[in-house]
Motif scaffolding. Structure first.
Motif, PDB file in Angstrom:
ATOM      1  N   ARG A   1       0.834  -1.210   0.000  1.00 15.38           N
ATOM      2  CA  ARG A   1       0.000   0.000   0.000  1.00 15.38           C
ATOM      3  C   ARG A   1       0.867   1.258   0.000  1.00 15.38           C
ATOM      4  NH1 ARG A   1      -5.488  -0.498   1.742  1.00 15.38           N
ATOM      5  NH2 ARG A   1      -6.008  -2.636   2.327  1.00 15.38           N
ATOM      6  N   THR A   2       0.282   2.328  -0.444  1.00 12.58           N
ATOM      7  CA  THR A   2       0.930   3.638  -0.377  1.00 12.58           C
ATOM      8  C   THR A   2       0.848   4.137   1.061  1.00 12.58           C
ATOM      9  OG1 THR A   2      -1.094   4.884  -0.758  1.00 12.58           O
ATOM     10  CG2 THR A   2       0.137   4.163  -2.725  1.00 12.58           C
ATOM     11  N   PRO A   3       1.610   5.160   1.430  1.00  9.84           N
ATOM     12  CA  PRO A   3       1.477   5.727   2.782  1.00  9.84           C
ATOM     13  C   PRO A   3       0.059   6.212   3.081  1.00  9.84           C
ATOM     14  CG  PRO A   3       3.497   6.509   1.770  1.00  9.84           C
ATOM     15  CD  PRO A   3       2.728   5.768   0.696  1.00  9.84           C
ATOM     16  N   GLN A   4      -0.694   6.549   2.049  1.00 15.92           N
ATOM     17  CA  GLN A   4      -2.078   7.000   2.247  1.00 15.92           C
ATOM     18  C   GLN A   4      -3.066   5.836   2.334  1.00 15.92           C
ATOM     19  OE1 GLN A   4      -0.052   8.174  -0.346  1.00 15.92           O
ATOM     20  NE2 GLN A   4       0.598   9.895   0.941  1.00 15.92           N
ATOM     21  N   GLY A   5      -2.623   4.625   2.113  1.00 17.63           N
ATOM     22  CA  GLY A   5      -3.475   3.452   2.253  1.00 17.63           C
ATOM     23  C   GLY A   5      -3.993   2.858   0.959  1.00 17.63           C
ATOM     24  N   GLY A   6      -3.725   3.497  -0.180  1.00 16.44           N
ATOM     25  CA  GLY A   6      -4.162   2.945  -1.455  1.00 16.44           C
ATOM     26  C   GLY A   6      -3.294   1.760  -1.866  1.00 16.44           C
ATOM     27  N   TRP A   7      -3.849   0.890  -2.681  1.00 16.36           N
ATOM     28  CA  TRP A   7      -3.115  -0.298  -3.119  1.00 16.36           C
ATOM     29  C   TRP A   7      -2.147   0.038  -4.248  1.00 16.36           C
ATOM     30  CZ3 TRP A   7      -2.935  -4.588  -0.437  1.00 16.36           C
ATOM     31  CH2 TRP A   7      -3.984  -4.910   0.408  1.00 16.36           C
ATOM     32  N   LEU A   8      -0.907  -0.421  -4.106  1.00 20.49           N
ATOM     33  CA  LEU A   8       0.061  -0.394  -5.203  1.00 20.49           C
ATOM     34  C   LEU A   8       0.028  -1.720  -5.946  1.00 20.49           C
ATOM     35  CD1 LEU A   8       3.192   1.272  -3.566  1.00 20.49           C
ATOM     36  CD2 LEU A   8       1.739   2.217  -5.376  1.00 20.49           C
ATOM     37  N   ALA A   9      -0.045  -2.797  -5.187  1.00 21.71           N
ATOM     38  CA  ALA A   9      -0.076  -4.140  -5.776  1.00 21.71           C
ATOM     39  C   ALA A   9      -0.761  -5.079  -4.786  1.00 21.71           C
ATOM     40  CB  ALA A   9       1.330  -4.632  -6.071  1.00 21.71           C
ATOM     41  N   ARG A  10      -1.452  -6.065  -5.322  1.00 29.59           N
ATOM     42  CA  ARG A  10      -2.074  -7.101  -4.497  1.00 29.59           C
ATOM     43  C   ARG A  10      -1.532  -8.447  -4.943  1.00 29.59           C
ATOM     44  NH1 ARG A  10      -8.411  -5.860  -3.404  1.00 29.59           N
ATOM     45  NH2 ARG A  10      -8.079  -4.001  -2.171  1.00 29.59           N
ATOM     46  N   MET A  11      -1.552  -9.400  -4.028  1.00 28.01           N
ATOM     47  CA  MET A  11      -1.093 -10.734  -4.400  1.00 28.01           C
ATOM     48  C   MET A  11      -2.205 -11.745  -4.188  1.00 28.01           C
ATOM     49  SD  MET A  11       1.210 -12.454  -1.517  1.00 28.01           S
ATOM     50  CE  MET A  11       0.392 -13.065  -0.070  1.00 28.01           C
ATOM     51  N   ASP A  12      -2.104 -12.820  -4.944  1.00 27.82           N
ATOM     52  CA  ASP A  12      -3.042 -13.933  -4.834  1.00 27.82           C
ATOM     53  C   ASP A  12      -2.214 -15.158  -4.447  1.00 27.82           C
ATOM     54  OD1 ASP A  12      -4.700 -16.117  -5.190  1.00 27.82           O
ATOM     55  OD2 ASP A  12      -5.529 -15.414  -7.086  1.00 27.82           O
ATOM     56  N   GLY A  13      -2.211 -15.479  -3.148  1.00 28.21           N
ATOM     57  CA  GLY A  13      -1.409 -16.590  -2.653  1.00 28.21           C
ATOM     58  C   GLY A  13      -1.804 -17.932  -3.231  1.00 28.21           C
ATOM     59  N   SER A  14      -3.076 -18.115  -3.528  1.00 31.02           N
ATOM     60  CA  SER A  14      -3.519 -19.384  -4.116  1.00 31.02           C
ATOM     61  C   SER A  14      -2.935 -19.576  -5.507  1.00 31.02           C
ATOM     62  CB  SER A  14      -5.042 -19.447  -4.174  1.00 31.02           C
ATOM     63  OG  SER A  14      -5.572 -19.452  -2.866  1.00 31.02           O
ATOM     64  N   ALA A  15      -2.928 -18.499  -6.309  1.00 36.00           N
ATOM     65  CA  ALA A  15      -2.338 -18.579  -7.651  1.00 36.00           C
ATOM     66  C   ALA A  15      -0.829 -18.812  -7.558  1.00 36.00           C
ATOM     67  CB  ALA A  15      -2.634 -17.301  -8.438  1.00 36.00           C
ATOM     68  N   LEU A  16      -0.189 -18.161  -6.603  1.00 34.55           N
ATOM     69  CA  LEU A  16       1.248 -18.359  -6.419  1.00 34.55           C
ATOM     70  C   LEU A  16       1.546 -19.794  -6.007  1.00 34.55           C
ATOM     71  CD1 LEU A  16       4.024 -16.984  -6.395  1.00 34.55           C
ATOM     72  CD2 LEU A  16       3.615 -16.422  -4.001  1.00 34.55           C
ATOM     73  N   GLU A  17       0.755 -20.331  -5.086  1.00 33.03           N
ATOM     74  CA  GLU A  17       0.946 -21.714  -4.648  1.00 33.03           C
ATOM     75  C   GLU A  17       0.785 -22.684  -5.816  1.00 33.03           C
ATOM     76  OE1 GLU A  17      -0.340 -24.412  -0.859  1.00 33.03           O
ATOM     77  OE2 GLU A  17      -1.862 -23.074  -1.690  1.00 33.03           O
ATOM     78  N   LYS A  18      -0.197 -22.431  -6.665  1.00 28.13           N
ATOM     79  CA  LYS A  18      -0.405 -23.285  -7.832  1.00 28.13           C
ATOM     80  C   LYS A  18       0.785 -23.199  -8.792  1.00 28.13           C
ATOM     81  CE  LYS A  18      -3.759 -24.266 -11.446  1.00 28.13           C
ATOM     82  NZ  LYS A  18      -5.036 -23.908 -12.055  1.00 28.13           N
ATOM     83  N   ALA A  19       1.353 -22.020  -8.946  1.00 32.75           N
ATOM     84  CA  ALA A  19       2.453 -21.817  -9.899  1.00 32.75           C
ATOM     85  C   ALA A  19       3.796 -22.345  -9.392  1.00 32.75           C
ATOM     86  CB  ALA A  19       2.588 -20.333 -10.239  1.00 32.75           C
ATOM     87  N   VAL A  20       4.099 -22.153  -8.105  1.00 32.53           N
ATOM     88  CA  VAL A  20       5.437 -22.509  -7.612  1.00 32.53           C
ATOM     89  C   VAL A  20       5.437 -23.512  -6.460  1.00 32.53           C
ATOM     90  CG1 VAL A  20       6.469 -20.350  -8.380  1.00 32.53           C
ATOM     91  CG2 VAL A  20       5.613 -20.511  -6.043  1.00 32.53           C
ATOM     92  N   GLY A  21       4.253 -23.966  -6.047  1.00 34.42           N
ATOM     93  CA  GLY A  21       4.187 -25.004  -5.021  1.00 34.42           C
ATOM     94  C   GLY A  21       4.034 -24.513  -3.602  1.00 34.42           C
ATOM     95  N   THR A  22       4.099 -23.225  -3.377  1.00 31.04           N
ATOM     96  CA  THR A  22       3.924 -22.693  -2.032  1.00 31.04           C
ATOM     97  C   THR A  22       3.483 -21.241  -2.111  1.00 31.04           C
ATOM     98  OG1 THR A  22       5.000 -22.327   0.134  1.00 31.04           O
ATOM     99  CG2 THR A  22       6.354 -21.988  -1.812  1.00 31.04           C
ATOM    100  N   PRO A  23       2.626 -20.819  -1.174  1.00 28.01           N
ATOM    101  CA  PRO A  23       2.329 -19.391  -1.117  1.00 28.01           C
ATOM    102  C   PRO A  23       3.502 -18.680  -0.429  1.00 28.01           C
ATOM    103  CG  PRO A  23       1.262 -20.490   0.698  1.00 28.01           C
ATOM    104  CD  PRO A  23       1.925 -21.570  -0.136  1.00 28.01           C
TER     105      PRO A  23
END
Length: 121
Positions: free
Chosen positions: A76-98
């Motif tokens: 998040r930015t210092p003001q609280g807005g999102w810069l980037a979000r992650m999807d741990g389930s997609a990461l786990e599917k791609a590389v085997g672990t979140p």
């Protein structure tokens, strides 16, 4: 007489260096400025490559046991807005672990390691 080393700092990097040196037969002394290593509230998040590095040090399973998968979150930015979000389930599917989250005190040497006096390993 075997090789010996002094590692300055009992944080994550210092403990990893000490464990690695000990695994190859070195005597290691860890010197830390703080009188007690406390959980400062600053944990770390480990990606698959970090977990593989800890596997090489022989502490990967202990870290996995003490950590939790992070399935959502982001930056998040210092003001609280999102810069980037992650999807741990997609990461786990791609590389085997979140991404795995773990507090720093759980990064201490694995329980199977013989105990050592404070500041010495």
């Amino acid at each position: 007489m075997g090789n010996t080393a002094v590692v300055v700092g009992g944080g994550n990097g210092g403990l990893a260096a000490a464990i690695g040196l000990r695994r190859i037969g070195w005597g290691v002394t860890v010197v830390e400025r703080a009188s007690i290593l406390e959980d400062t509230g600053a944990g770390i998040s480990l990606a698959a490559n970090g977990l593989r590095a800890l596997d090489e040090l022989g502490v990967g399973d202990a870290v996995r046991d003490a950590s939790r998968g992070q399935y959502n979150g982001g930056t998040r930015t210092p003001q609280g807005g999102w810069l980037a979000r992650m999807d741990g389930s997609a990461l786990e599917k791609a590389v085997g672990t979140p991404i795995m989250g773990i507090p720093p005190l759980h990064l201490a040497p694995a329980p199977s390691r013989p105990p050592c006096p404070p500041r010495h390993c």
